[in-house]
Design an enzyme around this catalytic site. Sequence first.
Site, PDB file in Angstrom:
ATOM      1  N   LYS A 129      -2.101  -4.402   3.582  1.00  0.00           N
ATOM      2  CA  LYS A 129      -1.873  -5.843   3.397  1.00  0.00           C
ATOM      3  C   LYS A 129      -3.189  -6.608   3.310  1.00  0.00           C
ATOM      4  O   LYS A 129      -3.309  -7.555   2.534  1.00  0.00           O
ATOM      5  CB  LYS A 129      -0.997  -6.405   4.512  1.00  0.00           C
ATOM      6  CG  LYS A 129       0.437  -5.925   4.383  1.00  0.00           C
ATOM      7  CD  LYS A 129       1.433  -6.917   4.931  1.00  0.00           C
ATOM      8  CE  LYS A 129       2.843  -6.448   4.652  1.00  0.00           C
ATOM      9  NZ  LYS A 129       3.828  -7.046   5.526  1.00  0.00           N
TER      10      LYS A 129
ATOM     11  N   LYS B 208       9.622  -1.054  -6.552  1.00  0.00           N
ATOM     12  CA  LYS B 208      10.507  -1.122  -5.394  1.00  0.00           C
ATOM     13  C   LYS B 208      11.120  -2.522  -5.295  1.00  0.00           C
ATOM     14  O   LYS B 208      10.428  -3.515  -5.504  1.00  0.00           O
ATOM     15  CB  LYS B 208       9.659  -0.816  -4.149  1.00  0.00           C
ATOM     16  CG  LYS B 208      10.396  -0.946  -2.856  1.00  0.00           C
ATOM     17  CD  LYS B 208       9.439  -0.765  -1.677  1.00  0.00           C
ATOM     18  CE  LYS B 208      10.104  -1.286  -0.426  1.00  0.00           C
ATOM     19  NZ  LYS B 208       9.239  -1.601   0.674  1.00  0.00           N
TER      20      LYS B 208
ATOM     21  N   LYS C 137      11.471  -8.886  -2.233  1.00  0.00           N
ATOM     22  CA  LYS C 137      11.476 -10.319  -2.465  1.00  0.00           C
ATOM     23  C   LYS C 137      10.126 -10.771  -3.039  1.00  0.00           C
ATOM     24  O   LYS C 137      10.051 -11.608  -3.918  1.00  0.00           O
ATOM     25  CB  LYS C 137      11.746 -11.036  -1.146  1.00  0.00           C
ATOM     26  CG  LYS C 137      12.066 -12.493  -1.314  1.00  0.00           C
ATOM     27  CD  LYS C 137      12.175 -13.176   0.026  1.00  0.00           C
ATOM     28  CE  LYS C 137      10.856 -13.670   0.502  1.00  0.00           C
ATOM     29  NZ  LYS C 137      10.482 -15.018   0.426  1.00  0.00           N
TER      30      LYS C 137
END
Length: 329
Positions: free
Chosen positions: A114, A196, A199
Amino acid sequence: MRKKRVLSGMQASGKLHLGNLVGALENWKAMQEEYECFYFIADWHALSTNYEDTGEIASNRFEIAVDWLATGIDPEKSIIFVQSQIPEHAVLHLFLSMIVPVPWLERNPTYKEKMDNIKNKDLATYGFLGYPVLQAADIALYKADLVPVGMDQLPHLELTRELVRRFNNIYKCKVLKEPDAKIAQVSKLKGTDGRKMSKSYNNAIFLGDERKTIEKKIKGMLTDTKRARRDDPGEPDDCNLFPLHTIYTSSEEREEICKGCRSAGIGCGDCKATLLKNLLPALEPIQEKRRELLEQPKKIEEILSAGSKKAQKVAAATLDEVKTAMKIA
Ligand code: TRP
Ligand code: SF4
Protein backbone atom coordinates in the site's frame (compact mmCIF):
# COMPACT_ATOMS: atom_id res chain seq x y z
CA MET A 1 -18.70 -28.96 24.24
CA ARG A 2 -18.55 -25.23 23.69
CA LYS A 3 -19.08 -24.07 20.12
CA LYS A 4 -15.96 -22.68 18.50
CA ARG A 5 -15.92 -18.93 18.27
CA VAL A 6 -15.64 -17.17 14.92
CA LEU A 7 -14.79 -13.52 14.52
CA SER A 8 -14.38 -11.42 11.42
CA GLY A 9 -14.61 -7.82 10.36
CA MET A 10 -14.84 -5.62 7.33
CA GLN A 11 -13.43 -2.18 7.01
CA ALA A 12 -16.09 0.51 6.60
CA SER A 13 -14.93 1.63 3.20
CA GLY A 14 -17.98 1.36 1.02
CA LYS A 15 -20.84 -0.60 -0.42
CA LEU A 16 -20.37 -4.33 -0.84
CA HIS A 17 -20.01 -6.03 -4.20
CA LEU A 18 -20.43 -9.52 -5.61
CA GLY A 19 -16.81 -10.30 -4.76
CA ASN A 20 -17.53 -9.60 -1.08
CA LEU A 21 -20.72 -11.65 -1.25
CA VAL A 22 -19.11 -14.70 -2.78
CA GLY A 23 -15.71 -14.33 -1.11
CA ALA A 24 -16.83 -13.58 2.42
CA LEU A 25 -20.50 -13.11 3.23
CA GLU A 26 -21.76 -16.46 1.92
CA ASN A 27 -19.12 -18.10 4.04
CA TRP A 28 -19.94 -16.01 7.11
CA LYS A 29 -23.58 -16.83 6.66
CA ALA A 30 -22.92 -20.57 6.54
CA MET A 31 -20.70 -20.39 9.63
CA GLN A 32 -23.60 -18.99 11.67
CA GLU A 33 -25.15 -22.46 11.76
CA GLU A 34 -22.15 -24.16 13.30
CA TYR A 35 -20.24 -21.59 15.34
CA GLU A 36 -20.67 -18.76 17.78
CA CYS A 37 -20.11 -15.85 15.40
CA PHE A 38 -19.01 -12.27 15.99
CA TYR A 39 -19.06 -10.03 12.92
CA PHE A 40 -18.10 -6.40 13.17
CA ILE A 41 -17.70 -3.25 11.11
CA ALA A 42 -14.15 -1.97 11.43
CA ASP A 43 -14.86 1.74 11.22
CA TRP A 44 -11.71 2.79 13.09
CA HIS A 45 -9.63 0.84 10.59
CA ALA A 46 -11.14 3.00 7.85
CA LEU A 47 -9.44 5.97 9.52
CA SER A 48 -6.01 4.54 8.72
CA THR A 49 -6.30 5.67 5.12
CA ASN A 50 -9.11 8.22 5.45
CA TYR A 51 -8.14 10.21 8.52
CA GLU A 52 -8.26 13.44 6.56
CA ASP A 53 -11.60 12.72 4.96
CA THR A 54 -13.86 11.01 7.45
CA GLY A 55 -17.14 12.19 5.95
CA GLU A 56 -18.19 8.87 4.48
CA ILE A 57 -17.30 6.51 7.28
CA ALA A 58 -20.66 6.75 9.05
CA SER A 59 -22.73 6.24 5.90
CA ASN A 60 -20.47 3.38 4.81
CA ARG A 61 -21.06 1.76 8.16
CA PHE A 62 -24.81 1.95 7.58
CA GLU A 63 -24.52 0.60 4.02
CA ILE A 64 -22.43 -2.34 5.17
CA ALA A 65 -24.89 -3.20 7.90
CA VAL A 66 -27.72 -3.15 5.35
CA ASP A 67 -25.79 -5.39 2.96
CA TRP A 68 -24.93 -7.86 5.73
CA LEU A 69 -28.49 -8.13 6.98
CA ALA A 70 -29.84 -8.39 3.43
CA THR A 71 -27.55 -11.33 2.66
CA GLY A 72 -28.65 -13.23 5.74
CA ILE A 73 -26.14 -12.32 8.43
CA ASP A 74 -28.67 -12.73 11.18
CA PRO A 75 -28.66 -10.85 14.50
CA GLU A 76 -30.61 -13.75 16.06
CA LYS A 77 -27.72 -16.08 15.31
CA SER A 78 -24.65 -13.86 15.34
CA ILE A 79 -23.38 -10.90 17.27
CA ILE A 80 -23.16 -8.02 14.82
CA PHE A 81 -21.35 -4.97 16.14
CA VAL A 82 -19.39 -1.82 15.48
CA GLN A 83 -15.73 -1.46 16.48
CA SER A 84 -16.03 2.21 17.47
CA GLN A 85 -18.83 1.42 19.92
CA ILE A 86 -16.45 -0.66 22.00
CA PRO A 87 -13.59 1.41 23.50
CA GLU A 88 -11.92 -1.81 24.73
CA HIS A 89 -10.57 -2.21 21.17
CA ALA A 90 -8.63 1.03 21.56
CA VAL A 91 -7.33 0.08 25.01
CA LEU A 92 -6.04 -3.34 24.00
CA HIS A 93 -4.59 -1.76 20.87
CA LEU A 94 -2.64 0.62 23.10
CA PHE A 95 -1.27 -2.22 25.26
CA LEU A 96 -0.29 -4.27 22.22
CA SER A 97 1.36 -1.23 20.63
CA MET A 98 3.71 -1.17 23.62
CA ILE A 99 5.00 -4.67 22.93
CA VAL A 100 4.93 -4.96 19.16
CA PRO A 101 8.40 -4.68 17.62
CA VAL A 102 8.32 -2.05 14.88
CA PRO A 103 10.20 -4.29 12.39
CA TRP A 104 7.29 -6.76 12.54
CA LEU A 105 5.08 -3.98 11.22
CA GLU A 106 7.54 -2.63 8.68
CA ARG A 107 8.00 -5.99 7.01
CA ASN A 108 4.26 -6.60 6.63
CA PRO A 109 3.67 -7.13 2.88
CA THR A 110 0.28 -5.35 2.88
CA TYR A 111 1.93 -2.31 4.41
CA LYS A 112 4.73 -2.27 1.86
CA GLU A 113 2.35 -2.79 -1.04
CA LYS A 114 0.00 0.00 0.00
CA MET A 115 2.84 2.39 0.74
CA ASP A 116 4.09 1.76 -2.80
CA ASN A 117 0.69 2.03 -4.46
CA ILE A 118 -1.19 4.78 -2.64
CA LYS A 119 0.57 7.98 -3.59
CA ASN A 120 -2.19 10.54 -3.14
CA LYS A 121 -2.30 10.23 0.68
CA ASP A 122 0.24 10.67 3.41
CA LEU A 123 0.43 7.23 4.95
CA ALA A 124 3.60 7.77 6.95
CA THR A 125 1.54 7.70 10.13
CA TYR A 126 1.61 5.40 13.14
CA GLY A 127 -2.05 4.51 12.59
CA PHE A 128 -1.35 3.15 9.15
CA LEU A 129 1.75 1.23 10.24
CA GLY A 130 -0.14 -0.03 13.29
CA TYR A 131 -3.20 -1.20 11.34
CA PRO A 132 -2.46 -4.87 12.11
CA VAL A 133 -2.00 -4.08 15.81
CA LEU A 134 -5.57 -2.81 15.96
CA GLN A 135 -6.65 -5.89 14.03
CA ALA A 136 -4.84 -8.11 16.53
CA ALA A 137 -6.68 -6.32 19.34
CA ASP A 138 -10.01 -6.90 17.53
CA ILE A 139 -9.34 -10.60 17.40
CA ALA A 140 -7.67 -11.11 20.77
CA LEU A 141 -10.41 -9.34 22.73
CA TYR A 142 -12.87 -12.07 21.78
CA LYS A 143 -10.43 -15.01 22.10
CA ALA A 144 -11.54 -16.07 18.64
CA ASP A 145 -10.79 -19.64 17.56
CA LEU A 146 -11.31 -19.02 13.85
CA VAL A 147 -11.03 -15.92 11.70
CA PRO A 148 -12.53 -16.27 8.22
CA VAL A 149 -10.55 -13.98 5.92
CA GLY A 150 -9.23 -13.76 2.38
CA MET A 151 -5.69 -14.78 1.46
CA ASP A 152 -4.59 -11.14 1.51
CA GLN A 153 -5.18 -11.07 5.28
CA LEU A 154 -2.88 -13.99 6.14
CA PRO A 155 0.08 -11.77 7.10
CA HIS A 156 -2.19 -9.90 9.53
CA LEU A 157 -3.37 -13.15 11.05
CA GLU A 158 0.20 -14.37 11.45
CA LEU A 159 1.11 -11.12 13.14
CA THR A 160 -1.85 -11.53 15.49
CA ARG A 161 -0.63 -14.99 16.44
CA GLU A 162 2.89 -13.74 17.05
CA LEU A 163 1.65 -10.84 19.10
CA VAL A 164 -0.59 -13.08 21.20
CA ARG A 165 2.37 -15.38 21.94
CA ARG A 166 4.55 -12.42 22.80
CA PHE A 167 1.94 -11.02 25.19
CA ASN A 168 1.48 -14.36 26.95
CA ASN A 169 5.27 -14.77 27.20
CA ILE A 170 6.04 -11.34 28.53
CA TYR A 171 3.26 -11.39 31.13
CA LYS A 172 3.65 -15.12 31.87
CA CYS A 173 0.00 -15.88 31.34
CA LYS A 174 -2.38 -17.68 29.01
CA VAL A 175 -4.90 -14.89 28.71
CA LEU A 176 -4.85 -14.32 24.96
CA LYS A 177 -5.65 -17.02 22.44
CA GLU A 178 -3.90 -17.73 19.14
CA PRO A 179 -6.55 -17.71 16.41
CA ASP A 180 -6.54 -19.81 13.25
CA ALA A 181 -7.27 -18.25 9.88
CA LYS A 182 -10.03 -19.87 7.88
CA ILE A 183 -9.60 -19.27 4.18
CA ALA A 184 -12.75 -19.70 2.11
CA GLN A 185 -12.29 -21.95 -0.90
CA VAL A 186 -14.00 -19.88 -3.54
CA SER A 187 -13.29 -18.89 -7.08
CA LYS A 188 -12.04 -15.33 -7.26
CA LEU A 189 -14.48 -13.09 -9.08
CA LYS A 190 -13.05 -10.77 -11.67
CA GLY A 191 -14.27 -7.24 -12.16
CA THR A 192 -15.62 -5.87 -15.45
CA ASP A 193 -12.09 -4.98 -16.60
CA GLY A 194 -10.57 -8.37 -15.80
CA ARG A 195 -8.71 -7.30 -12.66
CA LYS A 196 -9.72 -8.56 -9.22
CA MET A 197 -13.17 -7.19 -8.36
CA SER A 198 -12.58 -4.26 -6.05
CA LYS A 199 -14.32 -1.06 -5.15
CA SER A 200 -11.10 0.90 -5.61
CA TYR A 201 -10.62 -0.36 -9.19
CA ASN A 202 -14.06 0.89 -10.17
CA ASN A 203 -14.87 -2.46 -11.78
CA ALA A 204 -17.29 -3.94 -9.27
CA ILE A 205 -20.90 -5.06 -9.45
CA PHE A 206 -22.54 -3.89 -6.23
CA LEU A 207 -25.27 -5.72 -4.34
CA GLY A 208 -27.28 -2.52 -4.47
CA ASP A 209 -26.87 -1.91 -8.22
CA GLU A 210 -30.09 -1.51 -10.17
CA ARG A 211 -31.02 -4.28 -12.56
CA LYS A 212 -30.25 -2.02 -15.53
CA THR A 213 -26.82 -1.16 -14.17
CA ILE A 214 -25.98 -4.82 -13.66
CA GLU A 215 -27.07 -5.59 -17.24
CA LYS A 216 -24.89 -2.79 -18.54
CA LYS A 217 -21.87 -3.86 -16.50
CA ILE A 218 -22.15 -7.52 -17.56
CA LYS A 219 -22.66 -6.60 -21.21
CA GLY A 220 -19.57 -4.41 -21.10
CA MET A 221 -17.43 -7.03 -19.42
CA LEU A 222 -14.15 -8.07 -21.05
CA THR A 223 -14.21 -11.72 -22.11
CA ASP A 224 -11.57 -14.08 -23.52
CA THR A 225 -9.59 -11.91 -25.94
CA LYS A 226 -9.24 -14.86 -28.32
CA ARG A 227 -12.90 -14.33 -29.20
CA ALA A 228 -12.33 -11.11 -31.09
CA ARG A 229 -14.87 -12.24 -33.72
CA ARG A 230 -18.05 -14.22 -33.27
CA ASP A 231 -16.59 -17.32 -35.03
CA ASP A 232 -13.34 -17.35 -33.07
CA PRO A 233 -13.43 -20.14 -30.47
CA GLY A 234 -12.57 -19.24 -26.88
CA GLU A 235 -11.63 -20.80 -23.57
CA PRO A 236 -13.87 -20.31 -20.52
CA ASP A 237 -10.87 -20.72 -18.22
CA ASP A 238 -9.38 -17.59 -19.79
CA CYS A 239 -12.58 -15.59 -19.48
CA ASN A 240 -13.38 -13.05 -16.76
CA LEU A 241 -17.07 -13.78 -16.98
CA PHE A 242 -16.80 -17.49 -16.41
CA PRO A 243 -16.18 -17.46 -12.64
CA LEU A 244 -19.64 -15.88 -12.32
CA HIS A 245 -21.11 -18.84 -14.20
CA THR A 246 -19.44 -21.22 -11.76
CA ILE A 247 -21.51 -19.59 -9.04
CA TYR A 248 -24.80 -18.70 -10.66
CA THR A 249 -25.23 -21.23 -13.49
CA SER A 250 -26.15 -24.90 -13.10
CA SER A 251 -23.51 -27.45 -14.03
CA GLU A 252 -25.52 -28.72 -17.02
CA GLU A 253 -25.95 -25.28 -18.46
CA ARG A 254 -22.30 -24.56 -17.77
CA GLU A 255 -21.26 -27.65 -19.78
CA GLU A 256 -23.25 -26.29 -22.70
CA ILE A 257 -21.54 -22.92 -22.37
CA CYS A 258 -18.09 -24.46 -22.30
CA LYS A 259 -18.80 -26.50 -25.42
CA GLY A 260 -20.37 -23.53 -27.16
CA CYS A 261 -17.49 -21.24 -26.26
CA ARG A 262 -14.79 -23.70 -27.37
CA SER A 263 -16.55 -24.44 -30.69
CA ALA A 264 -17.74 -20.88 -31.27
CA GLY A 265 -21.24 -22.35 -31.26
CA ILE A 266 -22.39 -19.51 -29.02
CA GLY A 267 -21.27 -15.89 -28.91
CA CYS A 268 -20.25 -13.95 -25.83
CA GLY A 269 -23.53 -12.05 -26.06
CA ASP A 270 -25.48 -15.30 -25.69
CA CYS A 271 -23.28 -16.32 -22.83
CA LYS A 272 -23.80 -13.01 -21.03
CA ALA A 273 -27.57 -13.29 -21.55
CA THR A 274 -27.50 -16.72 -19.90
CA LEU A 275 -25.55 -15.32 -16.99
CA LEU A 276 -28.02 -12.46 -16.49
CA LYS A 277 -30.92 -14.90 -16.66
CA ASN A 278 -29.38 -16.75 -13.70
CA LEU A 279 -27.72 -13.94 -11.79
CA LEU A 280 -30.57 -11.42 -11.61
CA PRO A 281 -33.11 -13.77 -9.95
CA ALA A 282 -30.44 -14.94 -7.51
CA LEU A 283 -29.79 -11.36 -6.43
CA GLU A 284 -33.42 -10.35 -6.34
CA PRO A 285 -34.19 -11.54 -2.77
CA ILE A 286 -31.11 -9.71 -1.47
CA GLN A 287 -32.08 -6.55 -3.28
CA GLU A 288 -35.67 -6.76 -2.08
CA LYS A 289 -34.44 -7.09 1.50
CA ARG A 290 -32.02 -4.20 0.98
CA ARG A 291 -34.83 -1.94 -0.16
CA GLU A 292 -36.84 -2.82 2.93
CA LEU A 293 -33.91 -2.25 5.28
CA LEU A 294 -32.88 1.05 3.73
CA GLU A 295 -36.20 2.42 4.89
CA GLN A 296 -35.60 1.41 8.50
CA PRO A 297 -32.41 3.21 9.54
CA LYS A 298 -33.52 3.23 13.17
CA LYS A 299 -33.93 -0.51 13.24
CA ILE A 300 -30.44 -0.95 11.79
CA GLU A 301 -28.92 1.30 14.45
CA GLU A 302 -30.78 -0.67 17.13
CA ILE A 303 -29.44 -3.96 15.83
CA LEU A 304 -25.90 -2.59 15.84
CA SER A 305 -26.09 -1.13 19.32
CA ALA A 306 -27.71 -4.25 20.77
CA GLY A 307 -24.94 -6.34 19.17
CA SER A 308 -22.27 -3.96 20.44
CA LYS A 309 -23.63 -4.25 23.97
CA LYS A 310 -23.33 -8.03 23.87
CA ALA A 311 -19.87 -7.90 22.34
CA GLN A 312 -18.68 -5.38 24.89
CA LYS A 313 -19.37 -7.80 27.75
CA VAL A 314 -16.94 -10.27 26.24
CA ALA A 315 -14.40 -7.57 25.39
CA ALA A 316 -14.51 -6.05 28.87
CA ALA A 317 -13.99 -9.44 30.53
CA THR A 318 -10.90 -10.11 28.42
CA LEU A 319 -9.54 -6.65 29.07
CA ASP A 320 -9.87 -7.23 32.83
CA GLU A 321 -7.79 -10.38 32.52
CA VAL A 322 -5.26 -8.53 30.39
CA LYS A 323 -4.87 -5.79 33.00
CA THR A 324 -4.52 -8.33 35.78
CA ALA A 325 -1.81 -10.15 33.84
CA MET A 326 -0.03 -6.84 33.29
CA LYS A 327 -0.44 -5.98 36.97
CA ILE A 328 -2.12 -2.71 36.15
CA ALA A 329 -5.65 -3.73 37.13
N1 TRP B 1 -8.24 -5.96 7.76
C1 TRP B 1 -9.50 -6.60 7.42
C2 TRP B 1 -9.79 -6.37 5.94
O1 TRP B 1 -9.34 -5.40 5.38
C3 TRP B 1 -10.64 -6.05 8.24
C4 TRP B 1 -10.48 -6.38 9.69
C5 TRP B 1 -10.24 -5.51 10.72
C6 TRP B 1 -10.56 -7.68 10.27
N2 TRP B 1 -10.17 -6.19 11.88
C7 TRP B 1 -10.37 -7.51 11.65
C8 TRP B 1 -10.79 -8.96 9.74
C9 TRP B 1 -10.38 -8.60 12.52
C10 TRP B 1 -10.80 -10.05 10.61
C11 TRP B 1 -10.59 -9.87 12.00
O2 TRP B 1 -10.49 -7.17 5.37
FE1 SF4 C 1 -16.45 -15.98 -21.92
FE2 SF4 C 1 -18.80 -16.97 -22.45
FE3 SF4 C 1 -17.51 -15.51 -24.28
FE4 SF4 C 1 -16.64 -17.93 -23.66
S1 SF4 C 1 -18.59 -17.42 -24.62
S2 SF4 C 1 -15.38 -16.10 -23.86
S3 SF4 C 1 -17.12 -18.07 -21.49
S4 SF4 C 1 -18.29 -14.82 -22.30
